[in-house]
Scaffold this active site. Structure first.
Site, PDB file in Angstrom:
ATOM      1  CB  THR A 130      -0.917  -0.016   1.239  1.00  0.00           C
ATOM      2  OG1 THR A 130      -1.657  -1.228   1.229  1.00  0.00           O
ATOM      3  CG2 THR A 130      -1.868   1.158   1.265  1.00  0.00           C
ATOM      4  CD  GLU A 131       3.531   3.095  -3.635  1.00  0.00           C
ATOM      5  OE1 GLU A 131       3.284   4.114  -4.321  1.00  0.00           O
ATOM      6  OE2 GLU A 131       4.446   2.300  -3.899  1.00  0.00           O
ATOM      7  N   PRO A 132       0.379   5.905  -0.101  1.00  0.00           N
ATOM      8  CG  PRO A 132       1.619   7.723   0.716  1.00  0.00           C
ATOM      9  CD  PRO A 132       1.766   6.421  -0.022  1.00  0.00           C
ATOM     10  CB  SER A 136      -8.608  -0.917  -3.708  1.00  0.00           C
ATOM     11  OG  SER A 136      -9.208  -0.698  -2.461  1.00  0.00           O
ATOM     12  CB  THR A 162       1.168  -4.498   9.814  1.00  0.00           C
ATOM     13  OG1 THR A 162      -0.061  -3.943   9.351  1.00  0.00           O
ATOM     14  CG2 THR A 162       0.972  -5.119  11.190  1.00  0.00           C
ATOM     15  NE  ARG A 256      -7.747 -10.789  -0.237  1.00  0.00           N
ATOM     16  CZ  ARG A 256      -7.502 -10.479  -1.496  1.00  0.00           C
ATOM     17  NH1 ARG A 256      -7.595 -11.394  -2.435  1.00  0.00           N
ATOM     18  NH2 ARG A 256      -7.173  -9.249  -1.826  1.00  0.00           N
ATOM     19  CG  HIS A 351     -21.284  -6.097  27.599  1.00  0.00           C
ATOM     20  ND1 HIS A 351     -21.376  -7.141  26.712  1.00  0.00           N
ATOM     21  CD2 HIS A 351     -20.399  -6.492  28.551  1.00  0.00           C
ATOM     22  CE1 HIS A 351     -20.568  -8.100  27.097  1.00  0.00           C
ATOM     23  NE2 HIS A 351     -19.970  -7.747  28.210  1.00  0.00           N
ATOM     24  CD  GLU A 376      -3.886  -9.143   4.730  1.00  0.00           C
ATOM     25  OE1 GLU A 376      -4.167  -8.200   5.493  1.00  0.00           O
ATOM     26  OE2 GLU A 376      -2.741  -9.605   4.618  1.00  0.00           O
TER      27      GLU A 376
HETATM   28  C1  LIG Z   1      -4.290  -0.848  10.438  1.00  0.00           C
HETATM   29  C2  LIG Z   1      -3.946  -1.162   9.017  1.00  0.00           C
HETATM   30  C3  LIG Z   1      -2.908  -2.038   8.719  1.00  0.00           C
HETATM   31  C4  LIG Z   1      -2.539  -2.274   7.397  1.00  0.00           C
HETATM   32  N1  LIG Z   1      -1.455  -3.082   7.133  1.00  0.00           N
HETATM   33  C5  LIG Z   1      -0.987  -3.157   5.867  1.00  0.00           C
HETATM   34  C6  LIG Z   1       0.232  -3.845   5.586  1.00  0.00           C
HETATM   35  O1  LIG Z   1       0.880  -4.417   6.483  1.00  0.00           O
HETATM   36  N2  LIG Z   1       0.708  -3.842   4.311  1.00  0.00           N
HETATM   37  C7  LIG Z   1       0.040  -3.219   3.287  1.00  0.00           C
HETATM   38  O2  LIG Z   1       0.507  -3.257   2.142  1.00  0.00           O
HETATM   39  N3  LIG Z   1      -1.148  -2.578   3.518  1.00  0.00           N
HETATM   40  C8  LIG Z   1      -1.663  -2.524   4.776  1.00  0.00           C
HETATM   41  N4  LIG Z   1      -2.837  -1.851   5.026  1.00  0.00           N
HETATM   42  C9  LIG Z   1      -3.496  -1.159   3.934  1.00  0.00           C
HETATM   43  C10 LIG Z   1      -4.812  -1.795   3.507  1.00  0.00           C
HETATM   44  O3  LIG Z   1      -4.558  -2.998   2.843  1.00  0.00           O
HETATM   45  C11 LIG Z   1      -5.542  -0.758   2.644  1.00  0.00           C
HETATM   46  O4  LIG Z   1      -5.975   0.278   3.505  1.00  0.00           O
HETATM   47  C12 LIG Z   1      -6.713  -1.355   1.903  1.00  0.00           C
HETATM   48  O5  LIG Z   1      -6.266  -2.211   0.886  1.00  0.00           O
HETATM   49  C13 LIG Z   1      -7.605  -0.276   1.283  1.00  0.00           C
HETATM   50  O6  LIG Z   1      -6.853   0.647   0.562  1.00  0.00           O
HETATM   51  P1  LIG Z   1      -7.101   2.219   0.772  1.00  0.00           P
HETATM   52  O7  LIG Z   1      -7.058   2.471   2.239  1.00  0.00           O
HETATM   53  O8  LIG Z   1      -6.154   2.947  -0.094  1.00  0.00           O
HETATM   54  O9  LIG Z   1      -8.587   2.470   0.295  1.00  0.00           O
HETATM   55  P2  LIG Z   1      -9.051   2.748  -1.222  1.00  0.00           P
HETATM   56  O10 LIG Z   1      -8.479   1.750  -2.126  1.00  0.00           O
HETATM   57  O11 LIG Z   1      -8.809   4.181  -1.526  1.00  0.00           O
HETATM   58  O12 LIG Z   1     -10.620   2.492  -1.090  1.00  0.00           O
HETATM   59  C14 LIG Z   1     -11.518   3.461  -0.535  1.00  0.00           C
HETATM   60  C15 LIG Z   1     -12.935   2.881  -0.624  1.00  0.00           C
HETATM   61  O13 LIG Z   1     -13.305   2.669  -1.990  1.00  0.00           O
HETATM   62  C16 LIG Z   1     -13.653   1.300  -2.177  1.00  0.00           C
HETATM   63  N5  LIG Z   1     -13.225   0.889  -3.520  1.00  0.00           N
HETATM   64  C17 LIG Z   1     -12.011   1.039  -4.073  1.00  0.00           C
HETATM   65  N6  LIG Z   1     -11.992   0.558  -5.313  1.00  0.00           N
HETATM   66  C18 LIG Z   1     -13.226   0.068  -5.555  1.00  0.00           C
HETATM   67  C19 LIG Z   1     -13.837  -0.591  -6.667  1.00  0.00           C
HETATM   68  N7  LIG Z   1     -13.173  -0.888  -7.792  1.00  0.00           N
HETATM   69  N8  LIG Z   1     -15.159  -0.931  -6.560  1.00  0.00           N
HETATM   70  C20 LIG Z   1     -15.849  -0.685  -5.419  1.00  0.00           C
HETATM   71  N9  LIG Z   1     -15.323  -0.097  -4.331  1.00  0.00           N
HETATM   72  C21 LIG Z   1     -14.023   0.281  -4.406  1.00  0.00           C
HETATM   73  C22 LIG Z   1     -12.962   0.537  -1.080  1.00  0.00           C
HETATM   74  O14 LIG Z   1     -13.608  -0.711  -0.817  1.00  0.00           O
HETATM   75  C23 LIG Z   1     -13.091   1.514   0.075  1.00  0.00           C
HETATM   76  O15 LIG Z   1     -14.373   1.407   0.622  1.00  0.00           O
HETATM   77  C24 LIG Z   1      -3.262  -1.659   6.345  1.00  0.00           C
HETATM   78  C25 LIG Z   1      -4.338  -0.806   6.645  1.00  0.00           C
HETATM   79  C26 LIG Z   1      -4.675  -0.543   7.958  1.00  0.00           C
HETATM   80  C27 LIG Z   1      -5.803   0.427   8.234  1.00  0.00           C
END
Ligand SMILES: Cc1cc2nc3c(=O)[nH]c(=O)nc-3n(C[C@H](O)[C@H](O)[C@H](O)COP(=O)(O)OP(=O)(O)OC[C@H]3O[C@@H](n4cnc5c(N)ncnc54)[C@H](O)[C@@H]3O)c2cc1C
Length: 406
Positions: A130-132, A136, A162, A256, A351, A376
């Protein structure tokens, strides 16, 4: 209720390790988890006990110093740990995904150099895609690695990593050919070494992120700026160039199943707390467990947990048979994590006002559960993947209108 997990263990070896972990969770994790969570402190003594139990090597092949156990046993263990505190499962998850990728895709030299130290937990691993701006949409990542003599030089930013700080290894997805079309063909997995616990090393700065729950285990941002890593850190060597995307997607299947197991664990903890509280708390002259409205909630929670457990075990068993498991792992992840979120909320309602108090465990479960529907691959993405796979299967098995009739 957690005893149900032991019931699902099929072999003597599975039963023994699940029972050991269950005892560890009951005696050591549950009494301490809320304090670690509320102070947001890394649970060093509990992680040390996990090392002693051999959990960092649970799925690593015996020839490399691990226990060599199967994914089914791993899932049962992860559900038990999460029944006590989900953050412990998070310490293991990225480590064991990385270990599996090294075991299946690494070179012989990488397996021998990295896996024995990972099996003991001396070296722990993070797993970073993941990047900023890209979660997804993994193909939109921008971090690059370019060859410079015997080294590769990494530039870019990774988000939500993580175990990013305490790990000695980061399994990292980067672009080695930024011009590749489609982009995934130009992506490569690296297993980068770094000193565990150091926030600032040449070319790499690590910052801890704040979050709602899932405390204790760190979530981090990694900023690479001219970070040099030797060519030996390309997963799979020269043959691994351009194959990182596919290997990360393969690795995430295990992730997963892990997240499904965490969902089962959290939901089980919510049910256990609810059964306890419903028998103790009295309203209108009788325990709330005697009110049918509460009984309905308990029955629905227990039924969904059992279904989630079955989906988790079915996906794990298929993975153990070496079969493609994206559909099953996706279904297990989707159902078990929605179950966890729902069970945590229902437990809080059972509760009453006390569910909102940090004195009771359900407050923590309610903060921990939501990350499961996000991590995931979000549950929206799981639904897309499940539907895509169903349609592919329908297409493959369709003999055509003439053969099938209308
Ligand atoms: C506590 C924590 C730990 C994590 N640990 C790791 C880690 O160890 N390594 C790592 O690589 N990542 C990690 N992640 C990142 C995590 O996998 C991502 O946050 C996740 O994949 C979602 O990406 P995003 O936050 O950029 O949301 P986005 O991809 O921006 O999605 C935003 C919303 O849009 C929806 N969406 C996006 N595309 C579509 C589509 N095509 N159709 C319908 N809906 C869509 C999503 O479901 C979501 O509701 C972690 C995240 C958290 C919060």
């Amino acid at each position: 209720m957690g005893g149900g997990l032991i019931v699902h263990a099929q072999t003597q070896e599975q039963r023994e390790i699940v029972a050991l972990v269950r005892e560890f969770v009951d005696r050591e994790v549950i009494p301490q988890a809320s304090a670690f969570d509320h102070d947001d402190v890394f649970p060093e003594p509990l992680v040390e006990r996990m090392r002693e139990l051999g959990l960092f090597g649970i799925t690593i092949p015996e020839e490399h110093g691990g226990l060599g156990l199967d994914v089914t046993t791993y899932a049962l263990v992860q559900a038990e740990l999460s029944r006590g505190w989900m953050s412990l499962s998070g310490v293991l998850n990225t480590h064991l995904i990385t270990a599996r990728m090294i075991a299946t895709r690494g070179t012989g030299e990488q397996r021998q150099r990295l896996l024995p130290r990972m099996a003991t937990g001396e070296w722990r691993a993070a797993y970073s895609m993941t990047e900023p701006h890209a979660g997804s949409d993994v193909q939109a990542i921008r971090t690059t690695a370019r060859r410079d003599g015997d080294d590769w030089v990494i530039d870019g930013q990774k988000m939500w990593v993580t175990n990013g700080l305490r790990s000695s290894l980061v399994c990292l997805l980067v672009r080695t050919d930024p011009e590749a079309d489609p982009p995934h063909r130009g992506m490569t997995a690296f297993v980068v070494e770094k000193p565990a616990g150091a926030a600032d090393v040449p070319g790499l700065t690590i910052a801890k992120l704040e979050k709602l729950g899932y405390k204790g285990v760190e979530s981090t941002e990694l900023a690479f700026d001219g970070f040099r890593t030797p060519a030996s850190s390309v997963l799979g060597g020269e043959e691994g160039l351009g194959r990182g995307f596919a290997w990360f997607m393969e690795g995430i299947e295990l992730g997963r199943i892990n997240v499904a197991a965490r969902g089962v664990g959290i939901a089980t903890a919510a049910l256990e707390a609810s059964l306890r509280y419903a028998r103790e708390r009295e309203t209108f002259g009788k325990p709330i467990a005697a009110h049918q409205a509460i009984q309905m909630k308990l029955a629905d929670m227990a039924t969904r947990i059992e279904a989630a457990r079955m989906l988790m075990l079915s996906a794990a068993a298929k993975k153990d048979r070496g079969e493609r498991v994206d559909l099953e792992a996706g279904m297990a992840k989707l159902f078990a994590t929605e179950t966890a979120q729902e069970a945590a909320l229902e437990a809080m309602r059972i509760h009453g006002g006390y569910g909102y108090s940090p004195e009771f465990v359900v407050e923590r479960l309610y903060r921990d559960a939501p990350v499961l529907v996000i991590g995931e691959g979000t549950n929206e993405i799981q639904r897309l993947l499940i539907a895509r796979r169903l349609l592919e299967r329908a297409e493959e098995s369709d003999p055509g209108p003439e053969a099938r009739g209308r």
